[in-house]
Motif scaffolding. Structure first.
Motif, mmCIF file in Angstrom:
data_model
loop_
_atom_site.group_PDB
_atom_site.id
_atom_site.type_symbol
_atom_site.label_atom_id
_atom_site.label_comp_id
_atom_site.label_asym_id
_atom_site.label_seq_id
_atom_site.Cartn_x
_atom_site.Cartn_y
_atom_site.Cartn_z
ATOM 1 N N PHE A 152 0.834 -1.200 0.000
ATOM 2 C CA PHE A 152 0.000 0.000 0.000
ATOM 3 C C PHE A 152 0.871 1.254 0.000
ATOM 4 O O PHE A 152 0.620 2.198 -0.771
ATOM 5 N N CYS A 153 1.883 1.284 0.849
ATOM 6 C CA CYS A 153 2.767 2.447 0.925
ATOM 7 C C CYS A 153 3.448 2.715 -0.412
ATOM 8 O O CYS A 153 3.550 3.870 -0.856
ATOM 9 N N GLN A 154 3.888 1.651 -1.058
ATOM 10 C CA GLN A 154 4.563 1.808 -2.346
ATOM 11 C C GLN A 154 3.599 2.344 -3.400
ATOM 12 O O GLN A 154 3.932 3.243 -4.176
ATOM 13 N N GLY A 155 2.378 1.799 -3.426
ATOM 14 C CA GLY A 155 1.398 2.263 -4.395
ATOM 15 C C GLY A 155 1.023 3.716 -4.188
ATOM 16 O O GLY A 155 0.883 4.480 -5.155
ATOM 17 N N LEU A 156 0.866 4.123 -2.935
ATOM 18 C CA LEU A 156 0.522 5.510 -2.640
ATOM 19 C C LEU A 156 1.655 6.448 -3.043
ATOM 20 O O LEU A 156 1.419 7.535 -3.602
ATOM 21 N N HIS A 157 2.888 6.037 -2.787
ATOM 22 C CA HIS A 157 4.045 6.841 -3.188
ATOM 23 C C HIS A 157 4.070 7.036 -4.704
ATOM 24 O O HIS A 157 4.264 8.166 -5.196
ATOM 25 N N HIS A 158 3.857 5.960 -5.464
ATOM 26 C CA HIS A 158 3.862 6.063 -6.929
ATOM 27 C C HIS A 158 2.738 6.977 -7.407
ATOM 28 O O HIS A 158 2.917 7.774 -8.333
ATOM 29 N N HIS A 159 1.560 6.864 -6.777
ATOM 30 C CA HIS A 159 0.419 7.670 -7.182
ATOM 31 C C HIS A 159 0.695 9.150 -6.958
ATOM 32 O O HIS A 159 0.473 9.984 -7.859
ATOM 33 N N HIS A 160 1.199 9.504 -5.793
ATOM 34 C CA HIS A 160 1.469 10.906 -5.506
ATOM 35 C C HIS A 160 2.614 11.441 -6.360
ATOM 36 O O HIS A 160 2.580 12.610 -6.789
ATOM 37 N N SER A 161 3.607 10.615 -6.633
ATOM 38 C CA SER A 161 4.694 11.052 -7.518
ATOM 39 C C SER A 161 4.162 11.353 -8.913
ATOM 40 O O SER A 161 4.546 12.345 -9.543
ATOM 41 N N GLY A 162 3.247 10.488 -9.399
ATOM 42 C CA GLY A 162 2.650 10.712 -10.711
ATOM 43 C C GLY A 162 1.828 11.990 -10.759
ATOM 44 O O GLY A 162 1.853 12.724 -11.756
ATOM 45 N N GLU A 163 1.105 12.265 -9.672
ATOM 46 C CA GLU A 163 0.334 13.512 -9.627
ATOM 47 C C GLU A 163 1.259 14.723 -9.636
ATOM 48 O O GLU A 163 1.010 15.710 -10.344
ATOM 49 N N ASP A 164 2.331 14.677 -8.846
ATOM 50 C CA ASP A 164 3.258 15.803 -8.782
ATOM 51 C C ASP A 164 3.906 16.077 -10.137
ATOM 52 O O ASP A 164 4.118 17.241 -10.519
ATOM 53 N N MET A 165 4.220 15.015 -10.866
ATOM 54 C CA MET A 165 4.946 15.173 -12.121
ATOM 55 C C MET A 165 4.045 15.400 -13.330
ATOM 56 O O MET A 165 4.467 16.023 -14.312
ATOM 57 N N LEU A 187 -0.170 15.172 -13.343
ATOM 58 C CA LEU A 187 -1.520 15.712 -13.193
ATOM 59 C C LEU A 187 -1.510 17.170 -12.736
ATOM 60 O O LEU A 187 -2.206 18.013 -13.328
ATOM 61 N N PHE A 188 -0.761 17.475 -11.694
ATOM 62 C CA PHE A 188 -0.797 18.837 -11.160
ATOM 63 C C PHE A 188 -0.277 19.864 -12.182
ATOM 64 O O PHE A 188 -0.905 20.922 -12.362
ATOM 65 N N PRO A 189 0.858 19.611 -12.865
ATOM 66 C CA PRO A 189 1.267 20.572 -13.906
ATOM 67 C C PRO A 189 0.229 20.713 -15.019
ATOM 68 O O PRO A 189 0.022 21.814 -15.548
ATOM 69 N N PHE A 190 -0.440 19.610 -15.375
ATOM 70 C CA PHE A 190 -1.494 19.654 -16.397
ATOM 71 C C PHE A 190 -2.615 20.589 -15.964
ATOM 72 O O PHE A 190 -3.071 21.448 -16.733
ATOM 73 N N LEU A 215 -3.275 23.627 -5.532
ATOM 74 C CA LEU A 215 -2.222 22.683 -5.898
ATOM 75 C C LEU A 215 -1.035 22.782 -4.941
ATOM 76 O O LEU A 215 -0.412 21.770 -4.614
ATOM 77 N N ARG A 216 -0.732 24.012 -4.501
ATOM 78 C CA ARG A 216 0.352 24.150 -3.516
ATOM 79 C C ARG A 216 -0.010 23.418 -2.227
ATOM 80 O O ARG A 216 0.831 22.744 -1.626
ATOM 81 N N ARG A 217 -1.257 23.558 -1.803
ATOM 82 C CA ARG A 217 -1.681 22.841 -0.594
ATOM 83 C C ARG A 217 -1.601 21.337 -0.808
ATOM 84 O O ARG A 217 -1.134 20.605 0.089
ATOM 85 N N LEU A 218 -2.026 20.862 -1.978
ATOM 86 C CA LEU A 218 -1.992 19.425 -2.233
ATOM 87 C C LEU A 218 -0.552 18.903 -2.238
ATOM 88 O O LEU A 218 -0.286 17.809 -1.710
ATOM 89 N N ARG A 219 0.362 19.675 -2.783
ATOM 90 C CA ARG A 219 1.773 19.248 -2.779
ATOM 91 C C ARG A 219 2.322 19.210 -1.347
ATOM 92 O O ARG A 219 3.072 18.289 -0.993
ATOM 93 N N GLU A 220 1.950 20.192 -0.548
ATOM 94 C CA GLU A 220 2.380 20.180 0.851
ATOM 95 C C GLU A 220 1.804 18.968 1.588
ATOM 96 O O GLU A 220 2.504 18.343 2.417
ATOM 97 N N GLU A 221 0.566 18.639 1.292
ATOM 98 C CA GLU A 221 -0.033 17.457 1.915
ATOM 99 C C GLU A 221 0.673 16.184 1.452
ATOM 100 O O GLU A 221 0.826 15.233 2.240
#
Length: 295
Positions: free
Chosen positions: A204-217, A219-222, A234-240
């Motif tokens: 679970f931890c690994q999957g969550l890490h990959h998901h958030h990394s994908g969003e940072d790289m 989804l969020f820039p998109f 988006l700044r708040r989401l990155r801080e979270e």
């Protein structure tokens, strides 16, 4: 008499097929969420190629998280003396399709042998004694199969019709898995955590890490490019993401220690649950309306 026996066998097979089809239909309609007996089960849909017919066959199968890009399935057939059809099929053609509810992907099936099979089997039995009960019913050695995800070179195939729906589908998958882990933590007894429960947490931890990394790289820039007004959210989401990453490290450390304190691990899971649920809810509130609207 032979005709009567054949008819009885055909009737049993038809009932099994009808039951499986109802599970398949509910699974697909609800993105992996099931009710009734399977409501708290880890299930996937496994599509194999018929060894004799060459046609695709889909079967609901229980699975065990195994970290990385693979999951384990067990060919128990309820303790029957014959291997299930899906196992016979993947022995003939090891490339299969897996539906997890949130994702669909191609996988390569590998039958575990030797010590690797014994370690995986021991984890499964420790987590659910029912596997051992099935083994006692038959003289065959029940196979354990690893399904290795085949990388497609692009973004994951989310079972959703839009980016907005994809966010909700993926988030709900994390919610379901974390709820299962919390229940398993509560049910765990003894001075340490079980081996499979440790793997569940780490996966679970690994999957969550990959998901958030994908969003940072990605989804969020998109989103930021098309909706500049979303910058503060988006700044708040990155801080979270950063705060949740710290909680994930704490949980990984807790469940990886040789002398794991189950109470401490449960506390880490509860902290992660509270922060993650608040984060997922806020992200859905902020991003889904933007993704559903024109730029």
């Amino acid at each position: 008499m032979p005709n009567d026996l054949n008819q009885q066998a055909n009737d049993v097979n038809q009932r099994v097929n009808d039951f499986n089809q109802r599970v398949i239909d509910e699974f697909r309609a609800n993105k992996g969420r099931l009710t009734g007996h399977f409501a708290q089960a880890r299930l996937l849909l496994l599509t194999t190629t018929g060894a004799r017919t060459g046609t695709p066959h889909t079967t609901p199968v229980g699975y065990l998280p195994d970290g990385g890009d693979r999951v384990l399935v067990i060919a128990s057939a309820g303790g029957a003396d014959q291997h299930p059809d899906w196992y016979v099929n993947l022995r003939a053609e090891p490339q299969v399709t897996v539906e997890s509810g949130s994702f669909t992907y191609s996988a390569r099936a590998v039958v575990l042998t030797g010590e690797e099979r014994e370690r995986a089997w021991a984890r499964a039995v420790e987590a659910d004694e029912g596997w051992a009960a099935y083994q006692r019913k038959t003289t065959r050695i029940i196979p354990v199969v690893a399904l290795h995800q085949i990388a497609n070179g692009g973004p994951p195939n989310v079972n959703a019709s839009s980016p907005a729906e994809a966010i909700k589908v993926v988030h709900d998958a994390f919610r379901r898995e974390l709820a299962l882990i919390r229940e398993e933590m509560t049910a765990a007894d003894g001075p340490t955590l079980g081996a499979q429960l440790r793997v569940n947490c780490l996966t679970f931890c690994q999957g969550l890490h990959h998901h958030h990394s994908g969003e940072d790289m990605a989804l969020f820039p998109f989103v930021e490019d098309r909706h500049p007004s979303a910058g503060p959210a988006l700044r708040r989401l990155r801080e979270e993401h950063d705060r949740i990453a710290t909680l994930v490290v704490d949980l990984r450390r807790a469940v990886s220690a040789a002398d794991t304190d189950p109470a401490a691990a449960r506390a880490d899971v509860e902290r992660l649950t509270l922060d993650l649920e608040a984060h997922l809810t806020y992200e859905e509130e902020q991003l889904i309306p933007l993704l559903d609207s024109p730029a």
